[in-house]
Design a protein around this motif. Structure first.
Motif, short mmCIF file in Angstrom:
data_model
loop_
_atom_site.label_atom_id
_atom_site.label_comp_id
_atom_site.label_asym_id
_atom_site.label_seq_id
_atom_site.Cartn_x
_atom_site.Cartn_y
_atom_site.Cartn_z
N SER A 224 0.83 -1.20 0.00
CA SER A 224 0.00 0.00 0.00
C SER A 224 0.87 1.25 0.00
CB SER A 224 -0.91 0.00 1.23
OG SER A 224 -0.14 -0.03 2.41
N TYR A 225 0.29 2.35 -0.46
CA TYR A 225 1.01 3.61 -0.40
C TYR A 225 0.05 4.75 -0.11
CZ TYR A 225 -0.52 4.50 -5.24
OH TYR A 225 -1.26 4.71 -6.38
N ASP A 226 0.58 5.80 0.43
CA ASP A 226 -0.19 6.95 0.86
C ASP A 226 -0.28 7.92 -0.31
OD1 ASP A 226 -0.92 9.46 1.96
OD2 ASP A 226 -0.22 8.83 3.93
N GLN A 227 -1.47 8.14 -0.83
CA GLN A 227 -1.65 8.99 -2.02
C GLN A 227 -1.28 10.44 -1.75
OE1 GLN A 227 -5.69 8.45 -3.36
NE2 GLN A 227 -5.22 6.54 -4.43
N GLN A 228 -1.59 10.95 -0.55
CA GLN A 228 -1.25 12.33 -0.24
C GLN A 228 0.26 12.53 -0.21
OE1 GLN A 228 -4.09 12.60 3.26
NE2 GLN A 228 -4.18 14.71 2.54
N ALA A 229 0.96 11.61 0.46
CA ALA A 229 2.41 11.70 0.52
C ALA A 229 3.01 11.55 -0.87
CB ALA A 229 2.96 10.61 1.44
N GLU A 230 2.46 10.62 -1.64
CA GLU A 230 2.94 10.39 -3.01
C GLU A 230 2.86 11.66 -3.85
OE1 GLU A 230 3.83 7.59 -6.37
OE2 GLU A 230 3.80 7.25 -4.22
N GLN A 231 1.74 12.35 -3.79
CA GLN A 231 1.55 13.55 -4.60
C GLN A 231 2.47 14.68 -4.17
OE1 GLN A 231 -0.14 13.82 -7.32
NE2 GLN A 231 0.18 16.02 -7.62
N ILE A 232 2.61 14.87 -2.87
CA ILE A 232 3.46 15.95 -2.36
C ILE A 232 4.92 15.71 -2.71
CG2 ILE A 232 4.32 17.05 -0.26
CD1 ILE A 232 1.49 16.46 0.94
N LEU A 233 5.39 14.47 -2.54
CA LEU A 233 6.77 14.15 -2.87
C LEU A 233 7.04 14.27 -4.37
CD1 LEU A 233 7.21 11.08 -0.50
CD2 LEU A 233 8.36 13.28 -0.29
N LYS A 234 6.07 13.90 -5.17
CA LYS A 234 6.21 14.02 -6.62
C LYS A 234 6.37 15.49 -7.02
CE LYS A 234 3.81 12.97 -10.98
NZ LYS A 234 2.61 12.34 -11.59
N GLN A 235 5.57 16.37 -6.43
CA GLN A 235 5.64 17.79 -6.75
C GLN A 235 6.96 18.39 -6.27
OE1 GLN A 235 2.03 19.09 -4.80
NE2 GLN A 235 0.81 18.88 -6.67
N ALA A 236 7.45 17.94 -5.11
CA ALA A 236 8.74 18.43 -4.61
C ALA A 236 9.87 17.99 -5.51
CB ALA A 236 8.96 17.94 -3.18
N ALA A 237 9.79 16.75 -6.04
CA ALA A 237 10.82 16.26 -6.96
C ALA A 237 10.82 17.05 -8.25
CB ALA A 237 10.59 14.77 -7.25
N GLN A 238 9.64 17.37 -8.74
CA GLN A 238 9.53 18.17 -9.97
C GLN A 238 10.12 19.56 -9.76
OE1 GLN A 238 5.29 17.88 -10.65
NE2 GLN A 238 5.49 16.06 -11.96
N LYS A 239 9.90 20.13 -8.58
CA LYS A 239 10.45 21.45 -8.27
C LYS A 239 11.98 21.40 -8.25
CE LYS A 239 9.73 25.71 -6.52
NZ LYS A 239 8.75 26.72 -6.97
N MET A 240 12.52 20.35 -7.66
CA MET A 240 13.96 20.21 -7.55
C MET A 240 14.62 20.01 -8.90
SD MET A 240 16.48 20.09 -5.22
CE MET A 240 15.78 19.56 -3.65
N ASN A 241 13.94 19.30 -9.81
CA ASN A 241 14.54 18.93 -11.09
C ASN A 241 14.12 19.83 -12.25
OD1 ASN A 241 16.29 16.58 -10.76
ND2 ASN A 241 14.46 15.57 -9.97
N ALA A 242 13.28 20.81 -11.99
CA ALA A 242 12.80 21.67 -13.07
C ALA A 242 13.92 22.50 -13.67
CB ALA A 242 11.68 22.58 -12.57
N SER A 243 14.89 22.89 -12.85
CA SER A 243 16.01 23.70 -13.32
C SER A 243 17.14 23.56 -12.31
CB SER A 243 15.61 25.17 -13.45
OG SER A 243 15.33 25.73 -12.16
N ALA A 244 18.29 24.13 -12.61
CA ALA A 244 19.38 24.13 -11.64
C ALA A 244 18.95 24.95 -10.42
CB ALA A 244 20.64 24.73 -12.26
N VAL A 245 19.30 24.46 -9.23
CA VAL A 245 18.90 25.15 -8.01
C VAL A 245 20.11 25.32 -7.11
CG1 VAL A 245 16.55 24.22 -8.12
CG2 VAL A 245 18.29 23.03 -6.76
N SER A 246 20.01 26.27 -6.22
CA SER A 246 21.02 26.44 -5.18
C SER A 246 20.29 26.67 -3.87
CB SER A 246 21.95 27.63 -5.49
OG SER A 246 21.23 28.85 -5.47
N PHE A 247 20.91 26.24 -2.77
CA PHE A 247 20.30 26.46 -1.47
C PHE A 247 21.36 26.30 -0.39
CE2 PHE A 247 19.57 22.10 -2.88
CZ PHE A 247 19.98 21.31 -1.81
N SER A 248 21.03 26.77 0.80
CA SER A 248 21.91 26.64 1.96
C SER A 248 21.33 25.58 2.88
CB SER A 248 22.02 27.97 2.71
OG SER A 248 22.55 28.98 1.87
N VAL A 249 22.21 24.88 3.58
CA VAL A 249 21.79 23.85 4.53
C VAL A 249 22.51 24.07 5.85
CG1 VAL A 249 21.69 21.38 5.05
CG2 VAL A 249 21.42 22.16 2.70
N THR A 250 21.76 24.04 6.93
CA THR A 250 22.34 24.07 8.27
C THR A 250 22.04 22.73 8.93
OG1 THR A 250 22.03 26.46 8.49
CG2 THR A 250 22.39 25.22 10.52
#
Length: 219
Positions: free
Chosen positions: A31-57
């Motif tokens: 089984s899988y969680d449809q809400q989690a699936e959709q949110i993670l898919k959209q986050a992956a698309q955001k990350m891969n849509a173009s080159a990105v930069s960010f800071s991490v602490t």
């Protein structure tokens, strides 16, 4: 130092500001969680849509939740390639090779990218392929629209859960690794920018530009 980011960048039920039911889909493979699936898919698309930069602490906390160490880094990412700059340590990856440059001792260690490497080193890969290594569960949505998602490893790791906070703009805000010994490591993301300009050389260690650095090739 390398372990900090090997345990990085992820960079997923019950409650929101009111109670909601999770959407669980059952298949022959589980089984899988449809809400989690959709949110993670959209986050992956955001990350891969173009080159990105960010800071991490990164904050490491012991079992008493006291901060034991703090590390800051800047990340440049472009569809599987990345550069992580931690001051005296810089990690380059061009998708097939990883260079770990330790400026303090003037040496760079070269390794081939391994499929067994922890996906937290590559947040986009974690988001795109999380179902292979994790079971996701939507926990709740905060009042500002931030989604709280838990990833439970399917295989034995040093931690039992990754809690991800993903903003309403589909950008990962933080990941917290919860260890079996009650310790934790929090990866807080800030200054996330999309559409940044990159070139191939940004993701490769240059021996010509850094003469005198000892190269240790482990491939």
């Amino acid at each position: 130092m390398r372990k900090i980011f090997s345990n990085l960048m992820l960079l997923c039920l019950v409650t929101t500001s009111f109670t909601a039911m999770a959407q669980i889909t059952h298949t022959p493979n589980g089984s899988y969680d449809q809400q989690a699936e959709q949110i993670l898919k959209q986050a992956a698309q955001k990350m891969n849509a173009s080159a990105v930069s960010f800071s991490v602490t990164v904050k490491n906390m012991n079992s008493e939740k006291k901060v034991t160490s703090t590390q800051k880094a800047t990340v440049l990412y472009n569809k599987g390639r990345y550069r992580v700059d931690m001051g005296q340590n810089v990690i380059y990856c061009d998708g097939s090779t990883v260079w770990h440059w330790n400026k303090e001792v003037s040496e760079v260690t070269v390794n081939a990218v391994s499929t067994s490497d922890d996906d937290l080193m590559n947040p986009a890969n974690l988001l795109a392929n999380y179902s292979k290594n994790y079971k996701a569960k939507f926990i709740r949505k905060e009042s500002d629209g931030t989604a709280v998602i838990d990833l439970t490893p399917k295989h034995r790791t040093s931690y039992y859960k990754v809690r991800m906070l993903i903003g309403s703009n589909n950008v990962v805000k933080s990941m917290t690794l919860h260890g079996y010994d009650s310790s934790s490591s929090e990866y807080a993301v800030s200054n996330f920018k999309t559409g940044v300009s990159t070139k191939d050389s940004d993701f490769v260690f240059s021996t010509s530009a850094n003469p005198g650095v000892e190269v240790i090739d482990m491939r």
